[in-house]
Design an enzyme around this catalytic site. Sequence first.
Site, short mmCIF file in Angstrom:
data_model
loop_
_atom_site.label_atom_id
_atom_site.label_comp_id
_atom_site.label_asym_id
_atom_site.label_seq_id
_atom_site.Cartn_x
_atom_site.Cartn_y
_atom_site.Cartn_z
N GLY A 40 5.72 0.52 -4.51
CA GLY A 40 7.08 -0.14 -4.88
C GLY A 40 7.56 -1.19 -3.84
N ASP B 243 6.63 7.28 1.09
CA ASP B 243 6.91 6.79 -0.25
C ASP B 243 8.36 6.53 -0.57
OD1 ASP B 243 6.47 5.76 -2.57
OD2 ASP B 243 5.41 7.77 -3.38
N ALA C 214 11.48 6.44 -3.99
CA ALA C 214 11.70 7.31 -5.17
C ALA C 214 12.55 6.26 -6.04
CB ALA C 214 12.22 8.60 -4.92
N GLY D 163 7.80 6.95 -10.38
CA GLY D 163 7.00 6.50 -11.57
C GLY D 163 7.60 5.14 -12.11
N GLY D 164 8.65 4.61 -11.59
CA GLY D 164 9.12 3.50 -12.17
C GLY D 164 8.44 2.54 -12.14
N GLU E 41 0.41 9.19 -6.67
CA GLU E 41 1.63 9.33 -5.47
C GLU E 41 1.64 10.91 -5.24
OE1 GLU E 41 4.43 5.21 -5.95
OE2 GLU E 41 4.75 7.24 -7.37
C1 5RP Z 1 6.52 4.14 -8.22
C2 5RP Z 1 7.53 4.78 -7.62
C3 5RP Z 1 8.51 4.31 -6.66
O1 5RP Z 1 8.50 4.89 -5.28
C4 5RP Z 1 9.77 4.06 -7.17
O2 5RP Z 1 9.77 3.34 -8.49
C5 5RP Z 1 10.74 3.12 -6.29
O3 5RP Z 1 10.46 1.96 -6.04
P1 5RP Z 1 11.01 0.82 -5.38
O4 5RP Z 1 10.88 1.15 -4.06
O5 5RP Z 1 10.70 -0.59 -5.75
O6 5RP Z 1 12.39 0.80 -5.67
O7 5RP Z 1 7.65 6.06 -7.99
O8 5RP Z 1 5.54 4.72 -9.13
#
Ligand code: 5RP
Length: 246
Positions: free
Chosen positions: A48, A99, A101, A113-114, A121
């Site tokens: 992400g 990571d 979220a 999972g966005g 993950e």
């Molecule tokens: C990807 C995810 C990402 O950690 C979540 O979507 C956050 O993404 P971003 O840092 O672009 O806001 O879970 O599967």
Amino acid sequence: MTSTQFILSRSPVMGIWLSEEVDVARRSASTRVLEYLDAAEVVGLGTGSTIGVFLKTAYDKLARKTLVASSIDTVLTARSLGLKLVEPLAVDSLDLYVDSADEVDPLGRMVKGGGGAMTMEKVLASAAKLRVFIVDELKLVPRIPHRSPVPVEVVPQAISIVRKKIESAGFMCRLRVPGGKRTPVITDIGGAIVDVEPPKQWEPEDIAKFLESVPGVIEHGIFVNYVDILVIGRLSGRVEVVSYRR
Ligand code: 5RP
């Protein structure tokens, strides 16, 4: 940390959050994570835009580590910066996993999972001795799932059957498709994503248990007990660190 410290502070500009402020929040939080890299040899990377910021911020230290990514997206970003990685298959444990979220609540429960990468993950996070998550304050919510749907990765051939089972339990379901198309988005590991909205009264643990009971579900985006250290970047640039280590 007290629950009041976890509350999202109000925007100074009529509720409009400037992307520059979010960038400051993510960069400051990423800088705080550098200290956790010193003791780590094998480092797992989430997916992400926040992880993109972390990769740039931590480049010098990451260049000396064995890196493993949770998605093709992260591999490509890391390679574009000149970082080298190994395949997930090449490791059976990690020292550190970093990571972000989509949402996190005061108990450290997260929706992820966005970006559709939650299966790998979760696999990498489950194998790490220390799991550090970076969030900007806009991702703090009183209880998950709050604003974000819960992504569910499904065996493509099972989409109709899985959907009916989940809808029968009162969930709203939306198959993730690329803009204007009917064919589902297919993930790195060959799954389709169904974004679900559970009935409001369901606890995250119950949502997770139910989704895990449905044949054809590969994984879902409810992460309970996956965060050891939460690094929160405030839009002001201030950073807060919350430990959930038991
Ligand atoms: C990807 C995810 C990402 O950690 C979540 O979507 C956050 O993404 P971003 O840092 O672009 O806001 O879970 O599967």
